[in-house]
Write a protein that holds these residues in place. Sequence first.
Motif, short mmCIF file in Angstrom:
data_model
loop_
_atom_site.label_atom_id
_atom_site.label_comp_id
_atom_site.label_asym_id
_atom_site.label_seq_id
_atom_site.Cartn_x
_atom_site.Cartn_y
_atom_site.Cartn_z
N UNK A 329 -69.11 -13.97 -15.18
CA UNK A 329 -70.35 -14.74 -15.15
C UNK A 329 -70.49 -15.37 -13.77
N UNK A 330 -71.67 -15.22 -13.20
CA UNK A 330 -71.92 -15.72 -11.84
C UNK A 330 -73.31 -16.32 -11.79
N UNK A 331 -73.41 -17.52 -11.25
CA UNK A 331 -74.71 -18.16 -11.10
C UNK A 331 -74.82 -18.82 -9.74
N UNK A 332 -75.99 -18.74 -9.15
CA UNK A 332 -76.22 -19.34 -7.83
C UNK A 332 -77.67 -19.81 -7.77
N UNK A 333 -77.86 -20.96 -7.16
CA UNK A 333 -79.21 -21.48 -6.96
C UNK A 333 -79.30 -22.00 -5.53
N UNK A 334 -80.38 -21.68 -4.85
CA UNK A 334 -80.57 -22.15 -3.49
C UNK A 334 -81.95 -22.78 -3.37
N UNK A 335 -82.04 -23.81 -2.53
CA UNK A 335 -83.29 -24.55 -2.39
C UNK A 335 -83.57 -24.83 -0.93
N UNK A 336 -84.84 -24.67 -0.55
CA UNK A 336 -85.29 -25.03 0.79
C UNK A 336 -85.58 -26.52 0.79
N UNK A 337 -84.61 -27.32 1.23
CA UNK A 337 -84.82 -28.77 1.28
C UNK A 337 -85.87 -29.13 2.31
N UNK A 338 -85.99 -28.29 3.33
CA UNK A 338 -87.00 -28.39 4.37
C UNK A 338 -87.21 -26.98 4.88
N UNK A 340 -86.39 -25.49 7.40
CA UNK A 340 -85.23 -24.91 8.08
C UNK A 340 -83.90 -25.36 7.50
N UNK A 341 -83.92 -25.92 6.32
CA UNK A 341 -82.69 -26.43 5.70
C UNK A 341 -82.52 -25.81 4.33
N UNK A 342 -81.39 -25.16 4.13
CA UNK A 342 -81.13 -24.44 2.88
C UNK A 342 -79.87 -25.00 2.23
N UNK A 343 -79.98 -25.38 0.96
CA UNK A 343 -78.84 -25.85 0.17
C UNK A 343 -78.53 -24.83 -0.91
N UNK A 344 -77.25 -24.59 -1.14
CA UNK A 344 -76.82 -23.59 -2.11
C UNK A 344 -75.76 -24.20 -3.01
N UNK A 345 -75.83 -23.89 -4.30
CA UNK A 345 -74.86 -24.35 -5.28
C UNK A 345 -74.58 -23.20 -6.23
N UNK A 346 -73.31 -22.93 -6.54
CA UNK A 346 -73.04 -21.80 -7.41
C UNK A 346 -71.66 -21.85 -8.04
N UNK A 347 -71.45 -20.93 -8.94
CA UNK A 347 -70.15 -20.78 -9.61
C UNK A 347 -69.91 -19.31 -9.90
#
Length: 821
Positions: A329-338, A340-347
């Motif tokens: 099982x694999x999950x990942x979410x990424x968000x454009x905070x701005x 030019x700024x990318x945040x990523x969280x996953x497992x």
Amino acid sequence: MSCPRTVSPFHFAPLTLALALAAIGAAPSLHAQALTTEAVVTVAVPAQALGTALNTLARQAGLQLMVHPDLVAGKHAPAVTGQLSARQALERLLAGTGLVAQMDGNDVIIRAGSIAAPEKTMAPVTVSAAQERDGTTEGSASYTTASMQTATRLPLSIRETPQSVSVVTRQQMDEQNIVQQEDLVKRTTGLTFVQYGPSGSDTNGFFARGASVQNMQVDGVARLFTDYVGIFQTNDMVIYDRAEVVRGATGLMNGIGTPGATINLVRKRPTATAQASLKLTGGTWDYRRGEADIAGPVNEARTVRARLVAAVQENQSQVDYEKEKRKVLYGIIEADLAPNTLATLGFAWQDYQAQGVGRSGRPFFYKDGTRTHWQRSDSSGARWASADRENRSYFASLEHQFGNGWRAKATLTRDSSDYTEVPGWTDEFGIDKATGTGVGLWSALWAGKPVQDTLDVYANGPVDLFGRRHELVLGATSSRTRNDTQGHGRWSFPGWSNVIENIFTWDGNTPVKPNNPPNSDIHSTERTNSVYATARIKATDTLALVLGSRVTSWKRSQSETPFDSKITDRSSRQETGEFTPYAGVVYDVSRDWSVYGSYTNIFQPQNNKGADGSYLDPLLGNSYEAGVKGALLDKRLNVTAALYKTKQDNFAVSIPGAFAPDGSQAYRAATGTTSRGLELEVAGQLATNWQGTAGFARNMSADSDGKQLNTEVPQSTFKVFTSYRLPELGGAGAGGLNVGGGVRWQNHTRSDMSYLALPGDPIIRQGSYVLADAMLQYAFSKTVSVSVNVNNLFDKHYQVNSNSSYYGEGRNVRVGLAFKL
């Protein structure tokens, strides 16, 4: 030229997909919503490098944007903001660049000059703006990539990298049915899977250039658990976009490491447009596998994107009562905070279970010294023998693109494993030919719960100096692994008889599993801290220098407290300020061809022990490499020829039949060893609709007296696989019929069994052999396709290793049914 296949335009309900990432089994709901290039979206793209600007726009507008890296290299884009259509935004970004955008729905191809009418043939392999940055291969239909970073952390093409490298793309994995890391190694140039027993056996290993492959990475972050790297070899590949393999020493990016190779598995990422797939596979030996993959934007603005991948597998084996189970099982979410700024969280979570596992084959000899002859199905493992491995990974990253072309990224990961392995397998001693007696069972138990925490920070970008643009990377990595476990007995146990009464009639049920309770508490900690810098200096238009260095400090501490004596035995080893230099040069002799050379040194602490129980001193050495590379057919085909030489001291060589006091294999340290060899590879698009890869590797390793080392590892291997697509066959616009096949060859190996002290010739020889594979894929429509893979097409009988009588897999078939949205 036809545009790449577009994805059915729909997106996932935001709440549903978020819940899917938070809870296993949540069912996402989908609804359709057309998105065209004339739809108005909020655009906020600052002034920056053109490639980065296009990548930002692609995320904001949900475009599949394709462009050759050379077209945008050195170009800058103005700031573009406001409520605009994608077409309007593209026109403003490309103004004055000499480039134009050809649009077809959400698919956009950037070209030089005026827009040409589409041709009817398949488009050349291109890469999106995101792919230009990170080398993503999914959806490229290619056997190569435009960029990789494993060797130097600079985003270089294969031709620009001054080392021998291979990239196994998602297309190759899908076509060759590569579902576990062992499959990957079997099919990659220069890598050898040295097999003693079934998957999950701790005796199996990966080799390159005559050395064991110890350097494992995920998304460029090294795995630090030198006690037992074998637990990572059963990785399932469903969650990865590609594998980047750098052959030779890679101390610049690892700090510590052997001169064999580094295998970097790069995870799949969320996509800008919605997509979903389901694949069901069945095959020989009751093979059953299911895969699901869903990805896309979570919100209407497409600034938040996610992906969820799951897989389950069960199979038996050609060997009696061997079984495997896998869950992923694999999950990942990424968000454009701005913009030019990318945040990523996953497992990522993987669970592997194997039953009936033997560590090798049955005995080679009868007591009179003549050879035994077993069936493929004859098992050396007890029915109760098992291997259970679970791995959990949590990761978060923050990445920022600066307007001057610089990028900074910080990644925090926690990897935890939980393994328990209870081997039970036949010993290697001679058998009474008449009665089947003389065989016993080895048994043991080892377990661990290593937890690794890693912080990796780096920045890279251009530096303008002396009228030229250069590239620089600065970074630091800190890792800590702690393992709290308990010790257990090995090989023999009070009150337990290991005797197999008759090996000819043995069914694996006896002897019963021994009582093997814990007998000590063991605690170990391993740390590395390092800083590094890499620069690519463009001395002239045709000459590039790649210079770098890394400073590493390493420490490993362990304590063991036996339950009976309660006296704690402590040990500690460390190396401080170990300096690793790297120097490479690439000279372009023409538009398509380059020559290169590189040098680095080797430093690898070892956990191998001598017969007296003491650890071997760290492996030290120097590595030299030179070669020729070509990027042909509009850079769709990469060609490499490399020569190398490695000098090493304290090289670990196993001592046949000898064990350390703790029961592990005993080694001796060989000084003045040399490895030298040749590697040839071609990979990519050979012609329209025709992909292929072929590689030859030759390695010769010897000690200071010229005696060959690791004779059970083949010196030469050749691997080739190719596929050809017939787009006119199959459903309308579905991709047609894809047929392919390949061969895998290795030369002979030999092992010396004289330690058994039996009459006759003690040398076991495994002759060279070749295996053939075949593949067929047929698309009924854009959403439904079927695939067939046949491995060992001609049912070749062979032993996997001269040091083991375990047989390689006979002919086996996998049939898959895939659905895509």
